[in-house]
Scaffold this motif. Structure first.
Motif, PDB file in Angstrom:
ATOM      1  N   LYS A   3       0.815  -1.227   0.000  1.00  0.00           N
ATOM      2  CA  LYS A   3       0.000   0.000   0.000  1.00  0.00           C
ATOM      3  C   LYS A   3       0.846   1.274   0.000  1.00  0.00           C
ATOM      4  O   LYS A   3       0.354   2.336  -0.350  1.00  0.00           O
ATOM      5  CB  LYS A   3      -0.959  -0.004   1.189  1.00  0.00           C
ATOM      6  N   ARG A   4       2.132   1.173   0.343  1.00  0.00           N
ATOM      7  CA  ARG A   4       3.028   2.330   0.297  1.00  0.00           C
ATOM      8  C   ARG A   4       3.794   2.424  -1.013  1.00  0.00           C
ATOM      9  O   ARG A   4       4.636   3.291  -1.198  1.00  0.00           O
ATOM     10  CB  ARG A   4       4.011   2.284   1.456  1.00  0.00           C
ATOM     11  N   GLY A   5       3.539   1.478  -1.939  1.00  0.00           N
ATOM     12  CA  GLY A   5       4.200   1.508  -3.242  1.00  0.00           C
ATOM     13  C   GLY A   5       5.527   0.784  -3.293  1.00  0.00           C
ATOM     14  O   GLY A   5       6.240   0.883  -4.284  1.00  0.00           O
ATOM     15  N   ARG A   6       5.867   0.040  -2.246  1.00  0.00           N
ATOM     16  CA  ARG A   6       7.123  -0.720  -2.218  1.00  0.00           C
ATOM     17  C   ARG A   6       6.880  -2.142  -2.685  1.00  0.00           C
ATOM     18  O   ARG A   6       5.813  -2.708  -2.489  1.00  0.00           O
ATOM     19  CB  ARG A   6       7.697  -0.759  -0.804  1.00  0.00           C
ATOM     20  N   LYS A   7       7.915  -2.724  -3.282  1.00  0.00           N
ATOM     21  CA  LYS A   7       7.815  -4.112  -3.734  1.00  0.00           C
ATOM     22  C   LYS A   7       7.888  -5.066  -2.552  1.00  0.00           C
ATOM     23  O   LYS A   7       8.681  -4.874  -1.627  1.00  0.00           O
ATOM     24  CB  LYS A   7       8.945  -4.457  -4.701  1.00  0.00           C
ATOM     25  N   LEU A   8       7.062  -6.106  -2.622  1.00  0.00           N
ATOM     26  CA  LEU A   8       7.096  -7.224  -1.682  1.00  0.00           C
ATOM     27  C   LEU A   8       7.504  -8.460  -2.460  1.00  0.00           C
ATOM     28  O   LEU A   8       6.946  -8.733  -3.517  1.00  0.00           O
ATOM     29  CB  LEU A   8       5.709  -7.482  -1.088  1.00  0.00           C
TER      30      LEU A   8
ATOM     31  N   TYR B 264      16.355   0.534   0.194  1.00  0.00           N
ATOM     32  CA  TYR B 264      14.952   0.657   0.573  1.00  0.00           C
ATOM     33  C   TYR B 264      14.033  -0.104  -0.376  1.00  0.00           C
ATOM     34  O   TYR B 264      13.112  -0.785   0.036  1.00  0.00           O
ATOM     35  CB  TYR B 264      14.591   2.147   0.600  1.00  0.00           C
ATOM     36  N   ASP B 265      14.290   0.029  -1.673  1.00  0.00           N
ATOM     37  CA  ASP B 265      13.456  -0.607  -2.689  1.00  0.00           C
ATOM     38  C   ASP B 265      14.250  -0.653  -3.989  1.00  0.00           C
ATOM     39  O   ASP B 265      15.089   0.214  -4.232  1.00  0.00           O
ATOM     40  CB  ASP B 265      12.171   0.208  -2.896  1.00  0.00           C
ATOM     41  N   LEU B 266      13.988  -1.652  -4.831  1.00  0.00           N
ATOM     42  CA  LEU B 266      14.729  -1.817  -6.084  1.00  0.00           C
ATOM     43  C   LEU B 266      14.048  -1.185  -7.297  1.00  0.00           C
ATOM     44  O   LEU B 266      14.554  -1.315  -8.406  1.00  0.00           O
ATOM     45  CB  LEU B 266      14.982  -3.306  -6.342  1.00  0.00           C
ATOM     46  N   GLN B 267      12.953  -0.495  -7.093  1.00  0.00           N
ATOM     47  CA  GLN B 267      12.307   0.178  -8.218  1.00  0.00           C
ATOM     48  C   GLN B 267      13.179   1.355  -8.661  1.00  0.00           C
ATOM     49  O   GLN B 267      13.864   1.981  -7.856  1.00  0.00           O
ATOM     50  CB  GLN B 267      10.919   0.668  -7.822  1.00  0.00           C
TER      51      GLN B 267
ATOM     52  N   ARG C 206      17.291   5.721  -8.342  1.00  0.00           N
ATOM     53  CA  ARG C 206      17.715   7.060  -8.779  1.00  0.00           C
ATOM     54  C   ARG C 206      18.089   7.919  -7.566  1.00  0.00           C
ATOM     55  O   ARG C 206      19.106   8.608  -7.566  1.00  0.00           O
ATOM     56  CB  ARG C 206      16.607   7.749  -9.578  1.00  0.00           C
ATOM     57  N   LYS C 207      17.240   7.882  -6.535  1.00  0.00           N
ATOM     58  CA  LYS C 207      17.495   8.665  -5.314  1.00  0.00           C
ATOM     59  C   LYS C 207      18.765   8.177  -4.615  1.00  0.00           C
ATOM     60  O   LYS C 207      19.571   8.985  -4.153  1.00  0.00           O
ATOM     61  CB  LYS C 207      16.308   8.557  -4.350  1.00  0.00           C
ATOM     62  N   ASP C 208      18.935   6.859  -4.525  1.00  0.00           N
ATOM     63  CA  ASP C 208      20.123   6.317  -3.868  1.00  0.00           C
ATOM     64  C   ASP C 208      21.392   6.743  -4.600  1.00  0.00           C
ATOM     65  O   ASP C 208      22.353   7.196  -3.970  1.00  0.00           O
ATOM     66  CB  ASP C 208      20.063   4.780  -3.805  1.00  0.00           C
TER      67      ASP C 208
END
Length: 128
Positions: free
Chosen positions: A8-13, A107-110, A115-117
């Motif tokens: 629900k927060r847009g992160r991959k599970l 945090y996430d691989l999307q 890009r932020k990392d």
């Protein structure tokens, strides 16, 4: 069997048979004294082969002049030590490498998070 969902927060599970994971990992290594990586395409191919061998998920490879970043998710059975040793065993053909390297979580691989990392590390996602 593995399923990938977005929470629900847009992160991959990453849902495996007996576990659920979020985020991912990265490995980064720079050359000794900032010398240029000799063969970027060859390094990319070597990292792709490692990704296939270890059945890594959501792999992103960013190679710059004297450093590379390897982003991925592993299956629960993957041994980080074996993965890192495999990377080290393949690096010598592409330059002289610093003794120090980074292996940590993300945090996430999307792409938007990668890009932020990379921006935080001072690198442009599109130039790697």
């Amino acid at each position: 069997m593995m399923k990938i969902e977005i929470d629900k927060r847009g992160r991959k599970l990453y849902k495996f048979n007996h576990s659920v994971h979020q985020g991912g990992f990265f490995y980064s290594h720079k050359t000794l004294n900032s010398t240029l990586i000799k063969n970027k395409e060859g390094l990319r191919n070597a990292l792709d082969a490692i990704a296939k061998k270890f059945e890594l998920i959501d792999v992103a490879i960013k190679i710059y002049d004297s450093i590379f970043f390897f982003f991925f998710m592993t299956k629960p059975m993957t041994q980080p030590k074996e993965l890192i040793e495999s990377i080290h065993n393949n690096l010598s053909n592409f330059g002289e490498w610093d003794k120090e390297y980074l292996h940590n979580t993300v945090y996430d691989l999307q792409e938007k998070y990668l890009r932020k990392d990379l921006d935080r590390f001072g690198f442009d996602y599109d130039k790697g």
